[in-house]
Every structure is written in C-alpha cells, then in structure tokens.
Design a protein around this motif. Sequence first.
Motif, PDB file in Angstrom:
ATOM      1  N   LEU A  16       2.620   6.585  52.221  1.00 47.15           N
ATOM      2  CA  LEU A  16       1.546   7.090  51.382  1.00 47.15           C
ATOM      3  C   LEU A  16       2.106   8.074  50.333  1.00 47.15           C
ATOM      4  CD1 LEU A  16      -1.475   7.121  50.801  1.00 47.15           C
ATOM      5  CD2 LEU A  16      -1.688   8.991  52.430  1.00 47.15           C
ATOM      6  N   ILE A  17       2.979   8.961  50.744  1.00 47.15           N
ATOM      7  CA  ILE A  17       3.611   9.901  49.812  1.00 47.15           C
ATOM      8  C   ILE A  17       4.446   9.148  48.780  1.00 47.15           C
ATOM      9  CG2 ILE A  17       5.362  11.727  49.627  1.00 47.15           C
ATOM     10  CD1 ILE A  17       4.311  12.786  52.326  1.00 47.15           C
ATOM     11  N   MET A  18       5.191   8.156  49.195  1.00 49.77           N
ATOM     12  CA  MET A  18       6.020   7.364  48.267  1.00 49.77           C
ATOM     13  C   MET A  18       5.140   6.617  47.253  1.00 49.77           C
ATOM     14  SD  MET A  18       9.067   8.127  48.889  1.00 49.77           S
ATOM     15  CE  MET A  18       9.878   6.961  47.856  1.00 49.77           C
ATOM     16  N   LEU A  19       3.999   6.108  47.703  1.00 51.22           N
ATOM     17  CA  LEU A  19       3.079   5.414  46.810  1.00 51.22           C
ATOM     18  C   LEU A  19       2.521   6.375  45.759  1.00 51.22           C
ATOM     19  CD1 LEU A  19       1.501   2.832  46.093  1.00 51.22           C
ATOM     20  CD2 LEU A  19      -0.263   3.594  47.687  1.00 51.22           C
ATOM     21  N   VAL A  20       2.124   7.565  46.179  1.00 52.78           N
ATOM     22  CA  VAL A  20       1.591   8.562  45.243  1.00 52.78           C
ATOM     23  C   VAL A  20       2.659   8.961  44.235  1.00 52.78           C
ATOM     24  CG1 VAL A  20       0.764  10.951  45.061  1.00 52.78           C
ATOM     25  CG2 VAL A  20      -0.200   9.417  46.792  1.00 52.78           C
ATOM     26  N   LEU A  21       3.866   9.228  44.686  1.00 54.31           N
ATOM     27  CA  LEU A  21       4.958   9.607  43.777  1.00 54.31           C
ATOM     28  C   LEU A  21       5.300   8.484  42.800  1.00 54.31           C
ATOM     29  CD1 LEU A  21       7.368  11.563  46.153  1.00 54.31           C
ATOM     30  CD2 LEU A  21       5.890  12.476  44.358  1.00 54.31           C
ATOM     31  N   THR A  22       5.274   7.252  43.272  1.00 56.52           N
ATOM     32  CA  THR A  22       5.575   6.114  42.405  1.00 56.52           C
ATOM     33  C   THR A  22       4.520   5.964  41.320  1.00 56.52           C
ATOM     34  OG1 THR A  22       6.685   4.966  44.204  1.00 56.52           O
ATOM     35  CG2 THR A  22       5.978   3.630  42.335  1.00 56.52           C
ATOM     36  N   LEU A  23       3.267   6.074  41.695  1.00 61.42           N
ATOM     37  CA  LEU A  23       2.190   5.888  40.732  1.00 61.42           C
ATOM     38  C   LEU A  23       2.054   7.060  39.762  1.00 61.42           C
ATOM     39  CD1 LEU A  23      -0.527   4.278  43.026  1.00 61.42           C
ATOM     40  CD2 LEU A  23       1.019   3.139  41.413  1.00 61.42           C
ATOM     41  N   SER A  24       2.408   8.251  40.184  1.00 62.31           N
ATOM     42  CA  SER A  24       2.253   9.418  39.313  1.00 62.31           C
ATOM     43  C   SER A  24       3.554   9.835  38.634  1.00 62.31           C
ATOM     44  CB  SER A  24       1.708  10.597  40.115  1.00 62.31           C
ATOM     45  OG  SER A  24       2.652  11.003  41.091  1.00 62.31           O
ATOM     46  N   GLY A  25       4.630   9.161  38.911  1.00 61.54           N
ATOM     47  CA  GLY A  25       5.940   9.547  38.380  1.00 61.54           C
ATOM     48  C   GLY A  25       6.002   9.586  36.864  1.00 61.54           C
ATOM     49  N   ARG A  26       5.466   8.587  36.196  1.00 55.79           N
ATOM     50  CA  ARG A  26       5.518   8.528  34.736  1.00 55.79           C
ATOM     51  C   ARG A  26       4.694   9.649  34.109  1.00 55.79           C
ATOM     52  NH1 ARG A  26       8.768   8.011  31.012  1.00 55.79           N
ATOM     53  NH2 ARG A  26       9.224   5.847  30.837  1.00 55.79           N
ATOM     54  N   SER A  27       3.519   9.922  34.672  1.00 57.84           N
ATOM     55  CA  SER A  27       2.698  10.988  34.092  1.00 57.84           C
ATOM     56  C   SER A  27       3.335  12.354  34.322  1.00 57.84           C
ATOM     57  CB  SER A  27       1.274  10.944  34.640  1.00 57.84           C
ATOM     58  OG  SER A  27       1.284  11.097  36.033  1.00 57.84           O
ATOM     59  N   VAL A  28       3.974  12.557  35.449  1.00 58.64           N
ATOM     60  CA  VAL A  28       4.691  13.814  35.693  1.00 58.64           C
ATOM     61  C   VAL A  28       5.866  13.928  34.726  1.00 58.64           C
ATOM     62  CG1 VAL A  28       6.119  15.066  37.368  1.00 58.64           C
ATOM     63  CG2 VAL A  28       3.979  14.001  38.096  1.00 58.64           C
ATOM     64  N   HIS A  29       6.587  12.837  34.551  1.00 60.44           N
ATOM     65  CA  HIS A  29       7.722  12.809  33.616  1.00 60.44           C
ATOM     66  C   HIS A  29       7.256  13.161  32.198  1.00 60.44           C
ATOM     67  CE1 HIS A  29      11.473  11.472  31.800  1.00 60.44           C
ATOM     68  NE2 HIS A  29      10.759  10.759  30.949  1.00 60.44           N
ATOM     69  N   ASN A  30       6.176  12.525  31.739  1.00 60.96           N
ATOM     70  CA  ASN A  30       5.655  12.791  30.394  1.00 60.96           C
ATOM     71  C   ASN A  30       5.170  14.234  30.251  1.00 60.96           C
ATOM     72  OD1 ASN A  30       6.233  10.242  29.513  1.00 60.96           O
ATOM     73  ND2 ASN A  30       4.162   9.461  29.777  1.00 60.96           N
ATOM     74  N   ALA A  31       4.627  14.805  31.306  1.00 59.23           N
ATOM     75  CA  ALA A  31       4.138  16.185  31.245  1.00 59.23           C
ATOM     76  C   ALA A  31       5.278  17.172  31.056  1.00 59.23           C
ATOM     77  CB  ALA A  31       3.358  16.515  32.503  1.00 59.23           C
ATOM     78  N   LEU A  32       6.472  16.824  31.492  1.00 58.20           N
ATOM     79  CA  LEU A  32       7.619  17.719  31.373  1.00 58.20           C
ATOM     80  C   LEU A  32       8.341  17.590  30.027  1.00 58.20           C
ATOM     81  CD1 LEU A  32       9.088  17.287  34.961  1.00 58.20           C
ATOM     82  CD2 LEU A  32       7.722  19.186  34.084  1.00 58.20           C
ATOM     83  N   LEU A  33       8.023  16.552  29.248  1.00 57.16           N
ATOM     84  CA  LEU A  33       8.694  16.345  27.963  1.00 57.16           C
ATOM     85  C   LEU A  33       8.130  17.276  26.895  1.00 57.16           C
ATOM     86  CD1 LEU A  33       8.777  12.440  27.821  1.00 57.16           C
ATOM     87  CD2 LEU A  33      10.646  13.984  28.398  1.00 57.16           C
ATOM     88  N   PRO A  34       8.958  17.647  25.897  1.00 55.96           N
ATOM     89  CA  PRO A  34       8.421  18.440  24.778  1.00 55.96           C
ATOM     90  C   PRO A  34       7.423  17.605  23.981  1.00 55.96           C
ATOM     91  CG  PRO A  34      10.781  18.021  24.485  1.00 55.96           C
ATOM     92  CD  PRO A  34      10.383  17.423  25.776  1.00 55.96           C
ATOM     93  N   LYS A  35       6.323  18.222  23.603  1.00 54.35           N
ATOM     94  CA  LYS A  35       5.269  17.551  22.830  1.00 54.35           C
ATOM     95  C   LYS A  35       5.564  17.734  21.347  1.00 54.35           C
ATOM     96  CE  LYS A  35       2.715  17.195  26.682  1.00 54.35           C
ATOM     97  NZ  LYS A  35       3.749  17.286  27.674  1.00 54.35           N
ATOM     98  N   VAL A  36       5.515  16.639  20.589  1.00 60.71           N
ATOM     99  CA  VAL A  36       5.741  16.694  19.149  1.00 60.71           C
ATOM    100  C   VAL A  36       4.648  15.920  18.427  1.00 60.71           C
ATOM    101  CG1 VAL A  36       8.257  16.903  19.361  1.00 60.71           C
ATOM    102  CG2 VAL A  36       7.247  14.647  19.119  1.00 60.71           C
ATOM    103  N   THR A  37       4.407  16.295  17.188  1.00 62.07           N
ATOM    104  CA  THR A  37       3.554  15.501  16.308  1.00 62.07           C
ATOM    105  C   THR A  37       4.432  14.989  15.184  1.00 62.07           C
ATOM    106  OG1 THR A  37       2.896  17.457  15.065  1.00 62.07           O
ATOM    107  CG2 THR A  37       1.434  16.763  16.823  1.00 62.07           C
ATOM    108  N   VAL A  38       4.090  13.819  14.673  1.00 62.60           N
ATOM    109  CA  VAL A  38       4.911  13.181  13.655  1.00 62.60           C
ATOM    110  C   VAL A  38       4.062  12.788  12.455  1.00 62.60           C
ATOM    111  CG1 VAL A  38       6.593  12.292  15.317  1.00 62.60           C
ATOM    112  CG2 VAL A  38       4.647  10.879  14.690  1.00 62.60           C
ATOM    113  N   THR A  39       4.751  12.538  11.354  1.00 65.87           N
ATOM    114  CA  THR A  39       4.106  12.044  10.151  1.00 65.87           C
ATOM    115  C   THR A  39       5.080  11.120   9.442  1.00 65.87           C
ATOM    116  OG1 THR A  39       2.905  12.661   8.154  1.00 65.87           O
ATOM    117  CG2 THR A  39       4.862  13.939   8.642  1.00 65.87           C
TER     118      THR A  39
END
Length: 153
Positions: A16-39
Amino acid sequence: MNSRKKILVVTGVFYLIMLVLTLSGRSVHNALLPKVTVTSLEYEKFPVSNDIKNGKKLSEEQQKGKKSFDQPQEFDLKIGIPKNIYKNKKVYIITIMTVNGEERTLAREVQELITGRVGETCYEVVSGLSALDQIVVTGQEDLFDGREVYVVE
C-alpha cells in the motif's frame, strides 16, 4: 495474532505504501522543482542608423549633405529581448529532453547571445536566440544550465 497474519499485514501495508509513493512520485517531484514562467520573443521596431542605408556605409560627404528631417525615420523589424529580462546578462531558454523514457523540461543558459541596437523596450537580438525560443521570465534566481524546471502556465 500468529506470525503468518503478521507477515500478511506487514506485506499489505508495504504494498500500500509503495502504491501511494508510485502514484504520487511525479507530483512530489514537480513540487520540488523551481517554478518558472516563460514567454516567446517578440518582434520590435529598431531604428535604422542614419549613416547606414541598405547595408552600405555612406561617405562623409553624403552624411554631411544629408538632412535627417528630409527623410522619414526608417525601422527594421527584428526579434528583441525585453530589457528587464536581459538586465543581469543571464538568459535561460526552455528545452524538452527525454530522460529514462520521460519528458523533462530543462532550463538552458544561452551562452553566446549577441545584442545590437536598443529599442524602446527591448534589445535587438543579433544572434544566439530564435523567434521560436521560449525564454524564462521569472524564477531565474535558482537556475543553472541544465536544471530541470516546472513551467507555470
């Protein structure tokens, strides 16, 4: 509780823990990235120098005899980089790369940017960028060449 039930419960909790980590891994990864805006770069009108016409340099006699109020001001339409982005001389563009089968958004520092004339709001881009490049507008503080970023829409 006997040992067999304990093993089944521990195994179930582990999966169950492995399933939760697998499904939420990408969103956790994206939350740790620097946020930028582009033009995208825009086209700007840059004034044509009074002593250069059609790629030919005028002689001193022609420059002296020429009256600037006799002819309307001419402009070139070129891509420009906004002054507020180029103020610290570091410009980042967004590139998409595939790493381990996943698309990653990277910020790449423009190494050889050459600017030319100065317009009202932009510097003329002579070389180093194209009109199709997306440049980072905000979030440059935490960037370095090749850093993965999250682009805020």
